[in-house]
Motif scaffolding. Sequence first.
Motif, PDB file in Angstrom:
ATOM      1  N   THR A 204      33.673 -18.798   2.043  1.00  0.00           N
ATOM      2  CA  THR A 204      33.696 -18.099   2.963  1.00  0.00           C
ATOM      3  C   THR A 204      35.124 -17.473   3.477  1.00  0.00           C
ATOM      4  N   PHE A 205      35.271 -16.360   4.205  1.00  0.00           N
ATOM      5  CA  PHE A 205      36.419 -16.082   4.605  1.00  0.00           C
ATOM      6  C   PHE A 205      36.445 -15.361   6.224  1.00  0.00           C
ATOM      7  N   THR A 206      37.208 -15.643   6.765  1.00  0.00           N
ATOM      8  CA  THR A 206      37.353 -15.625   8.300  1.00  0.00           C
ATOM      9  C   THR A 206      38.184 -14.454   8.364  1.00  0.00           C
ATOM     10  N   THR A 207      37.769 -13.457   9.062  1.00  0.00           N
ATOM     11  CA  THR A 207      38.547 -12.155   9.264  1.00  0.00           C
ATOM     12  C   THR A 207      39.478 -12.132  10.279  1.00  0.00           C
ATOM     13  N   MET A 208      40.401 -11.168  10.491  1.00  0.00           N
ATOM     14  CA  MET A 208      41.465 -11.157  11.562  1.00  0.00           C
ATOM     15  C   MET A 208      40.651 -11.257  12.991  1.00  0.00           C
ATOM     16  N   SER A 209      39.549 -10.596  12.916  1.00  0.00           N
ATOM     17  CA  SER A 209      38.781 -10.486  14.243  1.00  0.00           C
ATOM     18  C   SER A 209      37.846 -11.822  14.607  1.00  0.00           C
ATOM     19  N   GLY A 210      37.905 -12.841  13.563  1.00  0.00           N
ATOM     20  CA  GLY A 210      37.022 -14.080  13.643  1.00  0.00           C
ATOM     21  C   GLY A 210      35.703 -13.928  12.915  1.00  0.00           C
ATOM     22  N   TRP A 240      45.589 -10.049   2.305  1.00  0.00           N
ATOM     23  CA  TRP A 240      46.792  -8.917   2.214  1.00  0.00           C
ATOM     24  C   TRP A 240      46.397  -7.552   2.854  1.00  0.00           C
ATOM     25  N   ASP A 241      45.183  -7.294   2.523  1.00  0.00           N
ATOM     26  CA  ASP A 241      44.701  -6.071   3.000  1.00  0.00           C
ATOM     27  C   ASP A 241      44.593  -6.026   4.574  1.00  0.00           C
ATOM     28  N   GLU A 242      44.430  -7.023   5.115  1.00  0.00           N
ATOM     29  CA  GLU A 242      44.450  -7.167   6.652  1.00  0.00           C
ATOM     30  C   GLU A 242      45.861  -7.220   6.999  1.00  0.00           C
ATOM     31  N   GLN A 243      46.853  -7.916   6.396  1.00  0.00           N
ATOM     32  CA  GLN A 243      48.213  -7.885   6.613  1.00  0.00           C
ATOM     33  C   GLN A 243      49.076  -6.564   6.456  1.00  0.00           C
ATOM     34  N   VAL A 244      48.792  -5.858   5.337  1.00  0.00           N
ATOM     35  CA  VAL A 244      49.483  -5.003   4.931  1.00  0.00           C
ATOM     36  C   VAL A 244      48.786  -3.459   5.541  1.00  0.00           C
ATOM     37  N   TYR A 245      47.540  -3.379   5.539  1.00  0.00           N
ATOM     38  CA  TYR A 245      47.130  -2.117   5.876  1.00  0.00           C
ATOM     39  C   TYR A 245      45.990  -2.270   7.229  1.00  0.00           C
ATOM     40  N   GLY A 246      45.840  -3.715   7.513  1.00  0.00           N
ATOM     41  CA  GLY A 246      45.087  -3.532   8.825  1.00  0.00           C
ATOM     42  C   GLY A 246      43.622  -3.196   8.446  1.00  0.00           C
ATOM     43  N   ARG A 247      43.082  -3.618   7.426  1.00  0.00           N
ATOM     44  CA  ARG A 247      41.901  -3.330   6.869  1.00  0.00           C
ATOM     45  C   ARG A 247      40.943  -4.511   6.808  1.00  0.00           C
ATOM     46  N   GLU A 248      39.906  -4.711   7.588  1.00  0.00           N
ATOM     47  CA  GLU A 248      38.978  -5.622   7.786  1.00  0.00           C
ATOM     48  C   GLU A 248      37.799  -5.495   6.971  1.00  0.00           C
ATOM     49  N   TYR A 249      37.101  -6.388   6.224  1.00  0.00           N
ATOM     50  CA  TYR A 249      35.910  -6.263   5.490  1.00  0.00           C
ATOM     51  C   TYR A 249      34.700  -6.070   6.673  1.00  0.00           C
ATOM     52  N   ASP A 250      33.667  -5.298   6.157  1.00  0.00           N
ATOM     53  CA  ASP A 250      32.771  -4.890   7.443  1.00  0.00           C
ATOM     54  C   ASP A 250      31.365  -5.443   7.138  1.00  0.00           C
ATOM     55  N   LEU A 251      30.979  -5.887   5.972  1.00  0.00           N
ATOM     56  CA  LEU A 251      29.642  -6.248   5.767  1.00  0.00           C
ATOM     57  C   LEU A 251      29.632  -7.929   6.195  1.00  0.00           C
ATOM     58  N   ASP A 252      28.343  -8.555   6.174  1.00  0.00           N
ATOM     59  CA  ASP A 252      28.398  -9.820   6.331  1.00  0.00           C
ATOM     60  C   ASP A 252      28.573 -10.663   4.966  1.00  0.00           C
ATOM     61  N   ILE A 253      28.418  -9.938   3.909  1.00  0.00           N
ATOM     62  CA  ILE A 253      28.588 -10.619   2.793  1.00  0.00           C
ATOM     63  C   ILE A 253      29.552  -9.850   1.457  1.00  0.00           C
ATOM     64  N   PHE A 254      29.929 -10.377   0.669  1.00  0.00           N
ATOM     65  CA  PHE A 254      30.626  -9.744  -0.366  1.00  0.00           C
ATOM     66  C   PHE A 254      30.369 -10.513  -1.708  1.00  0.00           C
ATOM     67  N   MET A 255      29.795  -9.726  -2.743  1.00  0.00           N
ATOM     68  CA  MET A 255      29.384 -10.372  -3.831  1.00  0.00           C
ATOM     69  C   MET A 255      29.922  -9.569  -5.039  1.00  0.00           C
ATOM     70  N   ILE A 256      30.437 -10.483  -6.163  1.00  0.00           N
ATOM     71  CA  ILE A 256      30.650 -10.199  -7.479  1.00  0.00           C
ATOM     72  C   ILE A 256      29.633 -10.564  -8.408  1.00  0.00           C
ATOM     73  N   VAL A 257      29.359  -9.789  -9.523  1.00  0.00           N
ATOM     74  CA  VAL A 257      28.697 -10.149 -10.538  1.00  0.00           C
ATOM     75  C   VAL A 257      29.139  -9.980 -11.760  1.00  0.00           C
ATOM     76  N   ALA A 258      29.272 -11.038 -12.861  1.00  0.00           N
ATOM     77  CA  ALA A 258      29.923 -10.724 -14.032  1.00  0.00           C
ATOM     78  C   ALA A 258      28.855 -10.226 -15.128  1.00  0.00           C
ATOM     79  N   VAL A 259      28.921  -9.324 -16.061  1.00  0.00           N
ATOM     80  CA  VAL A 259      28.222  -8.718 -16.579  1.00  0.00           C
ATOM     81  C   VAL A 259      29.016  -8.416 -18.150  1.00  0.00           C
ATOM     82  N   ASP A 260      28.255  -9.007 -19.255  1.00  0.00           N
ATOM     83  CA  ASP A 260      28.922  -8.852 -20.499  1.00  0.00           C
ATOM     84  C   ASP A 260      28.894  -7.549 -21.128  1.00  0.00           C
TER      85      ASP A 260
END
Length: 889
Positions: A204-210, A240-260
């Motif tokens: 999990t990750f807690t954004t700058m707005s909590g 880093w994106d919060e600190q340098v650009y003030g950009r906070e993630y917007d959805l409830d989930i962020f996913m990555i999938v590895a594909v060969d």
Amino acid sequence: MKDAQPAAIHLKDYKAPDFSITRTRLEFELFETYADVRATLTIQRQTSDKEAALVLDGQELELLFVSVDDAEIQATNYQLTDATLAISNVPDRFKLVCVTRIKPQENTSLEGLYKSHKMFCTQCEAEGFRKITYYLDRPDVLSEFTTRITADKSKYPVLLSNGNKIAEGNSEEGRHWVEWQDPFKKPSYLFALVAGDLVSLDDTFTTMSGREISLRIFVEEKDHNKCDHAMISLKKAMTWDEQVYGREYDLDIFMIVAVDDFNMGAMENKGLNIFNSSCVLASKETTTDDSFQSIEAIVAHEYFHNWSGNRVTCRDWFQLSLKEGFTVFRDSEFSSDMGSRTVKRVEDVNMLRTHQFAEDAGPMAHPVQPASFIEISNFYTLTVYEKGAEVVRMIHSLLGAEAFRKGSDLYFERHDGAAVTIDDFVRAMADASGRDFSQFMNWYRQAGTPRVSISASYREKENEFELTVKQSCPATPESNVKKPFHMPMALALVGERGPIELQLKGQLGKGNNECVLELTENEQTYIFSGVKERPVPSLFRNFSAPVKINYNYSLEDLQRIIAKDTDGFCRWDASQQMAVKSIFSVMDALGNEPSPTVNSQLLDAQSDILQQAIDTIDGKDTQDLQMLAYTMALPSEEYLSEIQSSIDVEKTHHARIRVKRKLAIQFYDRYLAIYERLACDEIFSTDAQSIARRSLKNTALSYLVASGKADAVELCNRQLQNATNMTDELAALTNIVHSSSKSAELIKSDCLQSFYKKWQHETLVLNRWFALQATNPNPGTLEQIQALMGHAAFDINNPNKLRALVGGFSNRNPSCFHDRSGSGYAFLSDRIIELNQKNPQIAARLLTPLTRWKKYDEQRQENMKKALGRIQAVPALSKDVYEVVSKSL
């Protein structure tokens, strides 16, 4: 070749869409031999032209059903071609239902929905969505997507798409379904779907707005232990994106999938990033240091796209650098903050000058914002990405960090949720800062690498130093005449004790030891006052503009920069220029002298570097070990070729070997001292200091082996057998395989076989095994590659294996690929013809080495043109390959 040649698409012809799609509902029924897709689209007319027909994009689709407002449309009332579905007489607002059947299992292009082993996945950028359903497949049509996926629960227990999961359940015959909803409007190229038997690493990750964000990385079970580094990298990027650009993630989930099986590195689909497995999986046993660093950067890059690409996207594909150039700049700055800023700058510039400059000088040269293209896939280039990032970097340099941040804030505020242009981005920077960027736009609209010629004179009596700067740019396919660029030139004057204080004549007071001059004219002159000694100019410090610099440095000038300059990039660059002068000097002497000499200045410089390295390891100095490793290394054959107007393949190869061998023999004891000091056992870490120590150690090892001494090969073999990490193991194996010494020849076959036996179940490691054999510069390599094409571990349908074996040979083995017989060219053309219909994207990218035929001697030119001609004559040539071949010939 097709009788009807593919037509070019032009930026000047851009026209807003006649219709918008406000809502998109997709229902996928996945089966083992096909998939059915039901698309329900809420469409609204955008133009006053009531007669305009709805024309949807579609490729390789079987249309099963289509209706408008629940009334089925019969085949006699629509027009269907290989590329479009057109429906006339539609109302201003209506619901379209379209059912298509596709065959993902047969989709070898890896665009749209396809099967990678046992996993369904998608790649829709740039125009892959049209292979899923009929749609307005263009980036300026933004829609809210809801996606329902139904599949066999035992085979595909994990069903993923963009946004947040809103429902799930079981259906008949052992099938199940999951529904996803993305609340943010997006273009179709950002759509994603994955279905497979996967496990996940969760955090999990807690954004700058909590807000608490769920983070999940999905992989096959065998790779579950290789996700930690990517997860750590993701959380670093979010912070880093919060600190340098003030950009906070917007959805409830962020996913990555590895594909060969994946044509690209990774894809920033909203909330569901699909990654080439080579760009996400890592462990110390299977992953080299450069891959650890690359994974961190790529994870960051795709995450940063959430704002610079997704929330604010491109109006059309001519604006591709709007998202890619800006985001590459962002990930480069992130990597600089995570490690050594100078090291990162050297790595970026080295790649740019070796490869992007070559692209600028070739037949496919194009501006950062192209004016036209035939196939958009051909414009995912170093020019759009890396040069685009350098253009953004220049804006940052001209404005400063604070004003640049104000500009980016204004850009995101103005255009959130919109599809915009490069002009909109630059306008935000101009409005936030009050600067005029009208002339600066030439960087976006003109192709080619500018050349800056600088002459200097020192007037001892007046204590004045004068610089005259002239800029020009060679002709490129889109234009013969170029307007002057607006570029920042960071400058220092280096005296015997280091940079001196600068005072521009006519300006009051003195400045700092560095200034930034803004070049805007074809010729400008600057006079510095109060210069009490003859200085050496340190030009374009930190590579402040992507240009070729022509200044007649003497070897003594370069020695001073290496010893006294405070700019790490310029010190490295001076060492490379000194090495280039030495190698070219040996090239000129080859054939005339039995044993060409290496100039004493290079020997002295290498001696100083080696001593600094030993002193730093022993704690008597504080140099950056990674920078010392880079400064110690000679420029590559690829770079040496790029800076030659006419490439001499044999002399380049042999001269570089001679210079390296001379250094290896002269300083053998000191390379050995460095190696032995760093060869101690230590706990493996991927922090910058540990990576630097391994880099310096393995650079020293490469020189030891270059000496040709049997003891060095034995030392290398010992490292191979005892290595506890892939960086050391692969470095040792590469040195053995690439060596031409008798002692290496005796063991290299056994070493290769032992390595294969040890790692045969690790796909990514085997790709490295293929690549190191493909880049072996010794005779017989092509025959070995041809044999490897039939190896059980090689799969021509897998892009990673193609890049490793075929791409490694043609792009990174100049002495063998450019064999005078033309056999390398024939081999490559055979592969491109084979891939033309299977995977046109990869086929077109593999073509690059053949496009630069004009830089070689007459015999090689004829052989390369013959290879291109064979490709051009192929019936049903894909648009991707056709564009590159036709422009090359």
